[in-house]
Design an enzyme around this catalytic site. Structure first.
Site, short mmCIF file in Angstrom:
data_model
loop_
_atom_site.label_atom_id
_atom_site.label_comp_id
_atom_site.label_asym_id
_atom_site.label_seq_id
_atom_site.Cartn_x
_atom_site.Cartn_y
_atom_site.Cartn_z
N SER A 176 40.90 42.28 45.03
CA SER A 176 39.45 42.22 44.92
C SER A 176 38.79 41.81 46.22
O SER A 176 39.45 41.36 47.16
CB SER A 176 39.03 41.25 43.79
OG SER A 176 38.93 39.94 44.27
N GLY A 177 37.46 41.93 46.22
CA GLY A 177 36.66 41.51 47.36
C GLY A 177 36.13 40.10 47.22
O GLY A 177 35.29 39.68 48.01
N ASP A 178 36.61 39.38 46.19
CA ASP A 178 36.17 37.99 46.01
C ASP A 178 37.29 37.25 45.30
O ASP A 178 38.42 37.72 45.26
CB ASP A 178 34.84 37.93 45.24
CG ASP A 178 33.97 36.75 45.65
OD1 ASP A 178 34.52 35.64 45.77
OD2 ASP A 178 32.75 36.92 45.84
N ASP A 179 36.99 36.09 44.71
CA ASP A 179 38.03 35.29 44.08
C ASP A 179 38.74 36.08 42.98
O ASP A 179 38.10 36.79 42.19
CB ASP A 179 37.42 34.03 43.47
CG ASP A 179 36.68 33.19 44.49
OD1 ASP A 179 37.18 33.04 45.63
OD2 ASP A 179 35.59 32.68 44.17
#
Length: 482
Positions: free
Chosen positions: A270-273
């Site tokens: 993913s592009g975040d947590d």
């Protein structure tokens, strides 16, 4: 290990742990019509289809094609999905057996639709639910009361693709079918500041109890992928989540003001947590006062170059307590575990236990910050100090690391009760300072390289990890057949 091999391995684990699925063979079967009425909820016989339920098997089933859906990837099926769920909702009352909506092979374009209680949404392995890119199909809904506004923008927010509120006993599952958020358009508009409201998520269930989300692939969500909020007794198992690593805010699984949560056997890029535990934002979260607690995370694999494998916060103003994570693997991620908070958040993050992490190519293994400055508005109380206490890390091996840890508490409100044991960090390059610590207090044992002075309190043996099992661990699946 190659991506596809690792993905197959993890999905195999979930099959052993939770669900035994076989390739379904489906045949539409018309039932007799009493009084000429079309009984769509029982109009499909699904042969050889099995899924797992922790509650009860459904007595009635229907295929979305019975309501006019067309799986060509171009025809809008929003009305068909809504009509199908509406029809099956008649079986949600006690004693009526519940309903299952079957999504056969095909590409099923749809706008947002809500689920109902005592309900299963099942996707064939070759089924793809495609999120509509027509922004007019996405209703605007109220902001969450514990946030006071949308996460991206003040005011309301777009509905999530698959949603529901005040539900009991909901299963979203499949033979590894796919839900594709087609998020690129949303990401472009977000970066260009062209959206008036906060982006929707792929799955959001609110004020609900007894939720299972299993054996699916989620692709390219507009923002967060799975967001249970104000809910309890939740199992997320065998989920693959994929998004470009620089896509904005495509968090994997975000339990938010939720209790008794089990996340297991999931693979997330993913592009975040990859997993972010939350409980409301500043004064709104403090007023709502609903913590996230009793959360188990196990056998998680994560790739997230710009964010954390497991994050706690930054919206944690209802409190976070009793989080247990083990058997965690990550490659090319910014940090292993990150606690994010700030003055104004209030509440607490306490009783966090992490053991058994294998990490490679990390910026930081451990990261805590008390200076995460994002606030919903200017009305927060700067004197509402969060309490961070009782955080244990043990049995961690990390290679290719830039800095072992960055731990920054709050002056006058230090983070306390930190315990780190049996940790080996291999730095990518030799550094004079491998640990950065301010306003933290704790103990350590068998840690290399040696931690900073505030964490060098003597500790004999392993850091604690609870020996008891949570009630959510005792839930066993049974097989349902159609």
């Amino acid at each position: 290990m190659e991506l596809q091999t690792l993905k197959f391995y993890l999905l195999s684990l979930c099959l052993l742990a939770a669900v035994a699925l076989v390739l379904p063979e489906c045949a539409a079967a018309r039932r007799s019509r009493a009084g000429g009425e079309r009984q769509a909820a029982v109009a499909v016989a699904v042969k050889g289809l099995r899924y797992a339920s922790a509650t009860s098997c459904r007595a009635h089933s229907a295929a979305v094609t019975e309501f006019g859906a067309v799986g060509d990837g171009a025809t809008s099926n929003t009305a068909a999905f809504r009509a199908a769920v509406g029809n099956l909702s008649q079986y949600s009352a006690a004693g009526r057996g519940g309903g299952m909506l079957y999504v056969p092979a095909g590409r099923w374009l749809t706008g947002p639709f809500n689920l109902t209680s005592s309900f299963t949404l099942f996707l064939h392995r070759d089924a793809v639910i495609l999120a509509s890119q027509d922004i007019n199909e996405w209703p605007i809904i109220d902001p969450l009361p514990s946030y006071g506004r949308g996460r991206d923008k003040p005011g309301g927010r777009y509905s999530s693709l698959i949603g529901g509120s005040n539900l009991t006993d909901v299963i979203i599952t499949g033979d590894n079918g796919t839900i594709d958020g087609q998020g690129a358009t949303w990401w472009q508009k977000f970066h260009k500041n062209q959206l008036k409201y906060t982006r929707g998520y792929l799955i959001e269930l609110m004020h609900s109890d007894q939720i299972i989300i299993s054996n699916l692939t989620l692709l390219n969500s507009p923002a967060w992928n799975i967001h249970p909020v104000y809910s309890s007794n939740i199992i997320v198992s065998g989920i693959t989540i994929l998004a470009p690593v620089h896509s904005p805010n495509t968090d994997g699984i975000n339990p938010d003001s939720c209790s008794h949560v089990r996340i297991e056997d999931c693979y997330i890029v993913s592009g975040d947590d990859c997993v972010a535990i939350k409980s409301g934002w500043d004064e709104y979260g403090i007023a709502y006062g609903m913590p996230s607690q009793h959360i188990v995370i196990r056998r998680l694999t994560c790739v997230s170059p710009t964010s954390a494998v497991i994050a706690l916060g930054s919206e944690m103003s209802g409190g976070i307590q009793d989080v247990r994570a083990e058997d965690i693997t990550a490659v090319n991620s910014e940090s292993g575990v990150r606690i994010k908070t700030a003055p104004g958040r209030g509440a607490y993050v306490k009783d966090v236990f992490v053991r058994g992490m294998s990490l490679d190519t990390m910026k930081w293994v451990f990261w805590m910050t008390g200076n995460y400055k994002s606030h919903p508005d200017g009305n927060y109380n700067p004197n509402a100090m969060p309490v961070v206490n009782g955080v244990s890390y043990s049995n961690v091996v990390a290679t290719g690391v830039t800095t072992a840890a960055r731990l920054e508490g709050i002056p006058g409100a230090p983070f306390t009760g930190i315990c780190i044991s049996n940790v080996t960090v291999e730095l990518a390059k030799s550094r004079k300072v491998s640990w950065t610590c301010t306003d933290v207090e704790g103990v350590s044992a068998d840690v290399s390289p040696a931690p900073c002075a505030p964490l060098q309190g003597a500790h004999d043996g392993q850091c604690p990890f609870p020996a008891d099992r949570l009630p959510i661990d005792e839930i066993e699946f049974k097989e349902c057949s159609y």
